[in-house]
Design an enzyme around this catalytic site. Structure first.
Site, PDB file in Angstrom:
ATOM      1  N   CYS A  64     -11.135  10.323  13.391  1.00 49.60           N
ATOM      2  CA  CYS A  64     -10.877   9.335  14.427  1.00 49.60           C
ATOM      3  C   CYS A  64      -9.380   9.052  14.357  1.00 49.60           C
ATOM      4  O   CYS A  64      -8.883   8.590  13.331  1.00 49.60           O
ATOM      5  CB  CYS A  64     -11.658   8.052  14.156  1.00 49.60           C
ATOM      6  SG  CYS A  64     -11.081   6.695  15.186  1.00 49.60           S
ATOM      7  N   LYS A 102     -27.191  23.136 -23.188  1.00 46.68           N
ATOM      8  CA  LYS A 102     -26.237  23.972 -22.445  1.00 46.68           C
ATOM      9  C   LYS A 102     -25.414  23.041 -21.557  1.00 46.68           C
ATOM     10  O   LYS A 102     -25.887  22.549 -20.529  1.00 46.68           O
ATOM     11  CB  LYS A 102     -26.968  25.022 -21.608  1.00 46.68           C
ATOM     12  CG  LYS A 102     -26.011  26.003 -20.953  1.00 46.68           C
ATOM     13  CD  LYS A 102     -26.770  27.166 -20.354  1.00 46.68           C
ATOM     14  CE  LYS A 102     -25.829  28.251 -19.868  1.00 46.68           C
ATOM     15  NZ  LYS A 102     -24.896  27.792 -18.835  1.00 46.68           N
ATOM     16  N   LYS A 148     -30.332  30.246 -29.910  1.00 42.79           N
ATOM     17  CA  LYS A 148     -29.576  31.244 -30.685  1.00 42.79           C
ATOM     18  C   LYS A 148     -30.369  31.636 -31.927  1.00 42.79           C
ATOM     19  O   LYS A 148     -30.929  30.756 -32.598  1.00 42.79           O
ATOM     20  CB  LYS A 148     -28.219  30.664 -31.107  1.00 42.79           C
ATOM     21  CG  LYS A 148     -27.366  30.250 -29.922  1.00 42.79           C
ATOM     22  CD  LYS A 148     -26.077  29.557 -30.320  1.00 42.79           C
ATOM     23  CE  LYS A 148     -25.357  29.080 -29.060  1.00 42.79           C
ATOM     24  NZ  LYS A 148     -24.157  28.301 -29.337  1.00 42.79           N
ATOM     25  N   ASP A 200      -7.984   0.594 -27.783  1.00 43.73           N
ATOM     26  CA  ASP A 200      -7.143   1.440 -26.933  1.00 43.73           C
ATOM     27  C   ASP A 200      -5.696   0.940 -26.951  1.00 43.73           C
ATOM     28  O   ASP A 200      -4.758   1.727 -26.978  1.00 43.73           O
ATOM     29  CB  ASP A 200      -7.646   1.417 -25.480  1.00 43.73           C
ATOM     30  CG  ASP A 200      -8.880   2.286 -25.324  1.00 43.73           C
ATOM     31  OD1 ASP A 200      -9.313   2.886 -26.338  1.00 43.73           O
ATOM     32  OD2 ASP A 200      -9.411   2.353 -24.200  1.00 43.73           O
ATOM     33  N   CYS A 251     -15.418   3.242  17.344  1.00 41.31           N
ATOM     34  CA  CYS A 251     -14.520   2.716  18.371  1.00 41.31           C
ATOM     35  C   CYS A 251     -14.542   3.520  19.669  1.00 41.31           C
ATOM     36  O   CYS A 251     -13.916   3.126  20.655  1.00 41.31           O
ATOM     37  CB  CYS A 251     -13.094   2.636  17.835  1.00 41.31           C
ATOM     38  SG  CYS A 251     -12.356   4.256  17.570  1.00 41.31           S
ATOM     39  N   GLU A 291      -4.145  -0.684 -29.294  1.00 40.20           N
ATOM     40  CA  GLU A 291      -3.519  -0.351 -30.562  1.00 40.20           C
ATOM     41  C   GLU A 291      -3.102   1.121 -30.558  1.00 40.20           C
ATOM     42  O   GLU A 291      -2.014   1.478 -31.000  1.00 40.20           O
ATOM     43  CB  GLU A 291      -4.537  -0.583 -31.674  1.00 40.20           C
ATOM     44  CG  GLU A 291      -4.006  -1.333 -32.863  1.00 40.20           C
ATOM     45  CD  GLU A 291      -5.146  -1.676 -33.815  1.00 40.20           C
ATOM     46  OE1 GLU A 291      -4.990  -1.446 -35.004  1.00 40.20           O
ATOM     47  OE2 GLU A 291      -6.214  -2.136 -33.343  1.00 40.20           O
ATOM     48  N   TYR A 292      -4.004   1.955 -30.058  1.00 43.96           N
ATOM     49  CA  TYR A 292      -3.723   3.391 -29.975  1.00 43.96           C
ATOM     50  C   TYR A 292      -2.462   3.627 -29.149  1.00 43.96           C
ATOM     51  O   TYR A 292      -1.554   4.341 -29.555  1.00 43.96           O
ATOM     52  CB  TYR A 292      -4.915   4.124 -29.363  1.00 43.96           C
ATOM     53  CG  TYR A 292      -4.759   5.632 -29.338  1.00 43.96           C
ATOM     54  CD1 TYR A 292      -5.265   6.419 -30.366  1.00 43.96           C
ATOM     55  CD2 TYR A 292      -4.089   6.267 -28.293  1.00 43.96           C
ATOM     56  CE1 TYR A 292      -5.103   7.791 -30.360  1.00 43.96           C
ATOM     57  CE2 TYR A 292      -3.920   7.641 -28.277  1.00 43.96           C
ATOM     58  CZ  TYR A 292      -4.435   8.402 -29.313  1.00 43.96           C
ATOM     59  OH  TYR A 292      -4.268   9.758 -29.298  1.00 43.96           O
ATOM     60  N   LEU A 335     -24.115  34.496 -21.039  1.00 47.84           N
ATOM     61  CA  LEU A 335     -25.508  34.471 -21.503  1.00 47.84           C
ATOM     62  C   LEU A 335     -26.474  34.953 -20.442  1.00 47.84           C
ATOM     63  O   LEU A 335     -26.302  34.692 -19.251  1.00 47.84           O
ATOM     64  CB  LEU A 335     -25.901  33.035 -21.878  1.00 47.84           C
ATOM     65  CG  LEU A 335     -25.218  32.406 -23.089  1.00 47.84           C
ATOM     66  CD1 LEU A 335     -25.611  30.945 -23.199  1.00 47.84           C
ATOM     67  CD2 LEU A 335     -25.592  33.160 -24.362  1.00 47.84           C
ATOM     68  N   GLU A 383     -29.555  24.423 -28.727  1.00 51.64           N
ATOM     69  CA  GLU A 383     -28.481  23.479 -28.381  1.00 51.64           C
ATOM     70  C   GLU A 383     -28.561  23.170 -26.890  1.00 51.64           C
ATOM     71  O   GLU A 383     -29.164  23.940 -26.142  1.00 51.64           O
ATOM     72  CB  GLU A 383     -27.100  24.117 -28.647  1.00 51.64           C
ATOM     73  CG  GLU A 383     -26.840  24.485 -30.082  1.00 51.64           C
ATOM     74  CD  GLU A 383     -25.598  25.371 -30.216  1.00 51.64           C
ATOM     75  OE1 GLU A 383     -24.696  25.284 -29.370  1.00 51.64           O
ATOM     76  OE2 GLU A 383     -25.560  26.161 -31.172  1.00 51.64           O
TER      77      GLU A 383
END
Ligand code: IVH
Length: 685
Positions: free
Chosen positions: A430, A119, A293, A36, A415, A38-39, A86, A117
């Site tokens: 409160c 959902k 599908k 990270d 309290c 380096e990025y 769907l 797949e």
């Protein structure tokens, strides 16, 4: 073009390519290639290059992922062909009925097989690419017309800004789901809780809310991801089945879900679904079923859609929600740092979806009343994926008459102070700033990692310090002596030394951390940073009006109101002065160059300039200037381009200097020259 310019252009291209590659490794191959840090380093270098040489910026540059200017509202845009939704099936019988209906239209359906797949439970979006470059993205809206949220979508690192490999059609839309991981959701809510902000109910709401942020910088703070599953284009594609579509998307560099299966028939679909449901709890994202599908794409046009809305070639097979019934043993209350009373249910332990549930959220008192939950009720409890278990409703038929109706308290359980019920909120508060529970959570927040980060001060220690009266507010922490610590349970010489060192070190925290640590309503880490960058010192902030605060980009009216009220209260001023006396820094360091020619000057940018407003803003900020959203008495310069609008008149009325982009560039250059020869204040007009 000069050699030097060529070199810069090449370097920018190289940085861009490396950043694209890093994103691809991370989000598509799931195999990070660089760290990270380096990025961030590469991104920073590219940003600097593009700011100093705006002509090098390109629309697909990874620098464009980090928040653009806030939008005033969303623009409606038309999708390239309708975004369908769907139909649902809840059983094998319903799937079979679907298959039968389809077979009457296209006999081959049964032999063609299905692609199953997951959902994903997120928000549907459509990404438009022209010449392979991401140019526009939109929410689903009504299916035909959605809201344009390009700047927000750009902040999602998994969304490729440029598609890979040849063969990408000139114009296409990629459809898919934007979602938030469960772990990201938990962290986000923890941050919100720490900032006294309302929590999101689930990752889907958080993702959908993030997409609809007018300020992309806020979207960028949310851990969003994307997975694609559909390509919309008029150009021919080298694909025969839905599986090919997913593979083509992956080849283009679009994240797709590896959990997918080509199924010979519905029984295989059912086993894929059963497996998905078993592994549901292990996934770091929410799914609410499986999408089935018809595999062969050539059958899709023939099958068509029902009422133009739901395709016949796909159906959602939904999981039954994870429900269980158990006894509501009691309703307890947490008092948060900001005083909110949060009710929760203590339940007879019950197994739901592989986990034992003992506690469940009750959201708020209005919800308890609406559901008429009674202590002793048998209640339905729901656990959806990773979401906090919720009490859905009481099983009224099972009541014996022994159940006790619930009344929200009139007094704080910690309290005893009479509670307040603001008219426009469902919450009960409160109001007692000295309420022991509020103080406890306030101190715990002050020392927490994102705040002052004082190691060695766990909740147990905080509890002891408060109980003994050694600490009454967090300012007292800085008066702690070794002798005080040595009397605490579990403390020895070493832990006392360490804690004192941690306290000492925390005095150096920048203003942004201090602001966040104070625990002001609505002031989370992001707001605290925006404020600290704008005002630089605590005194700068203390001298600011509510309007000055509200003029900071990214700070909303509610935050400005809460902060101004906090700063106006004498007891808070006193607290701040005690922290000052304790030696806290109260300053935000200027991150960039040692030499900041525009330091201490406030700019407002308006109209059209040679560089984009965002770039101009960055340029000013990089050189130490502040950029604010509206013209006020605190404005030093209005940078006006073509069509400056009403800001110009306002600036003239307030005798604010009006300059253009070239003038800003001159100020930066002149100052650099001045520093080289004779450092000092130079005239400014
Ligand atoms: S295909 C025909 N595949 O579910 C429209 N949708 O309830 C294209 N969704 O609007 C849908 N995961 O946002 C498809 N693997 C997946 C999906 C998926 C999630 C969402 C999608 C759609 C909604 C319909």
């Amino acid at each position: 073009m000069s050699d030097a310019a060529d070199t810069l252009r090449e370097r920018a291209a190289e940085l861009r390519a490396r950043l694209h590659e890093a994103n691809h490794s991370y989000y598509v191959l799931d195999d990070p290639a660089i760290s990270d840090a380096e990025y961030d380093g590469l991104l920073r270098e590219l940003k600097t290059l593009e700011t100093e040489h705006p002509e090098l910026a390109t629309p697909d540059s990874p620098t464009r992922r980090v928040g653009a200017e806030p939008a005033a509202r969303f623009v409606k845009v038309e999708h390239l062909g309708r975004m369908l939704s769907l139909d649902n099936a809840f059983s094998l019988a319903e799937l079979e009925a679907w298959e039968e209906r389809n077979a009457r239209i296209a006999r081959e359906v049964c032999e063609a097989g299905y692609v199953a797949e997951l959902k994903i439970d997120g928000a549907a979006v459509s990404l438009r690419y022209e010449g392979g470059v991401f140019v526009r993205g939109a929410t689903r809206g009504n299916g035909l017309v959605g809201e344009e949220v390009t700047a927000n979508l750009r902040t999602i690192r998994g969304i490729p800004l440029r598609l890979r490999s040849p063969g990408v059609p000139a114009l296409l839309e990629i459809r898919g789901e934007v979602y938030m991981t469960n772990s990201g959701f938990r962290e986000l809510n923890a941050r919100r809780e720490a900032a006294g902000e309302p929590l999101f109910a689930n990752p889907r709401n958080a993702a959908a809310g993030a997409l609809r942020q007018l300020d992309p910088r806020l979207t960028a703070e949310r851990p969003l991801h994307f997975m694609g599953f559909q390509i919309q284009t008029d150009s021919p594609l080298p694909v025969k089945t839905q599986l090919d579509v997913l593979e083509l998307l992956a080849a283009w560099g679009v994240p797709t879900n590896a959990r997918r299966s080509l199924c010979g028939g519905l029984s295989q679909v059912m086993s894929f679904a059963a497996q998905a449901e078993r592994h549901r709890a292990e996934l770091d994202y929410g799914i609410d079923g499986v999408v089935v599908k018809v595999a062969d794409l050539s059958l899709w046009p023939e099958l068509g859609a029902v009422g133009d809305r739901e395709p016949r070639w796909a159906i959602a097979y939904k999981f039954a929600p994870d429900l269980a019934t158990t006894r509501l043993l009691s309703i307890e209350i947490n008092v948060g740092r900001t005083g909110t009373l949060n009710p929760y249910a203590v339940l007879e332990p019950v197994e739901i979806g592989g986990a034992t549930v003992r506690l469940a959220t009750l959201h708020n008192f209005a919800d308890v009343a609406r559901k008429d939950l009674r202590v002793g009720d048998l209640v339905v409890v729901k656990r959806a994926g990773d979401v906090i278990p919720q009490v859905v409703e009481p099983v009224v038929e099972e009541r014996t008459g022994a159940e006790r109706p619930y009344r929200a308290p009139d007094a704080c359980p910690a309290c005893g102070t009479a509670v307040e019920r603001p008219a426009d909120e469902v919450a009960i508060f409160c109001p007692n700033a000295s309420c022991p529970e509020r103080i406890f959570w306030g101190v715990a927040h002050f020392v927490s990692r994102g705040a002052m980060d004082i190691r060695g001060l766990g909740e147990r220690t905080v509890h002891q310090l408060l109980e003994r009266g050694v600490v009454r507010t967090f300012a007292d922490l800085y008066d702690l002596r070794r002798e005080d610590l040595l009397t605490l349970e579990g403390f020895g010489e070493l832990s006392a030394t360490n804690l004192l060192a941690a306290l000492e070190e925390s005095r150096q925290r920048p203003l942004s951390r201090v602001l966040y640590a104070l625990g002001i309503r609505h002031v989370g880490t992001v707001a605290a940073q925006l404020l600290a960058r704008r005002f630089r010192t605590m005194d700068g902030l203390l001298g600011a009006s509510r309007e000055d605060i509200a003029s900071v980009h990214g700070i909303g009216a509610a935050t400005a109101e809460a902060l101004a009220a906090f700063l106006a209260a004498p007891e808070n001023r006193e607290l701040i002065e005690r922290l000052r006396a304790a030696g806290l820094t109260f300053e935000e360091p200027v991150e960039r160059a040692e030499r900041t020619p525009l330091e201490g000057r406030t700019f407002v940018v308006t109209g059209t300039h040679a560089m984009s407003r965002k770039e101009l803003t960055l340029l000013i900020e990089r050189h130490g200037g502040r950029v604010s959203g509206s013209v006020s008495g605190a404005t030093d310069f209005l940078v006006a381009g073509a069509d400056p609008g009403s800001k110009l008149e306002k600036a003239r009325g307030l005798s604010v200097s009006v300059v253009d982009q070239a003038e800003v560039e001159r100020m930066i250059a002149e100052d650099a020259a001045a520093v080289d020869t004779a450092p000092g204040e130079e005239g400014t007009s």
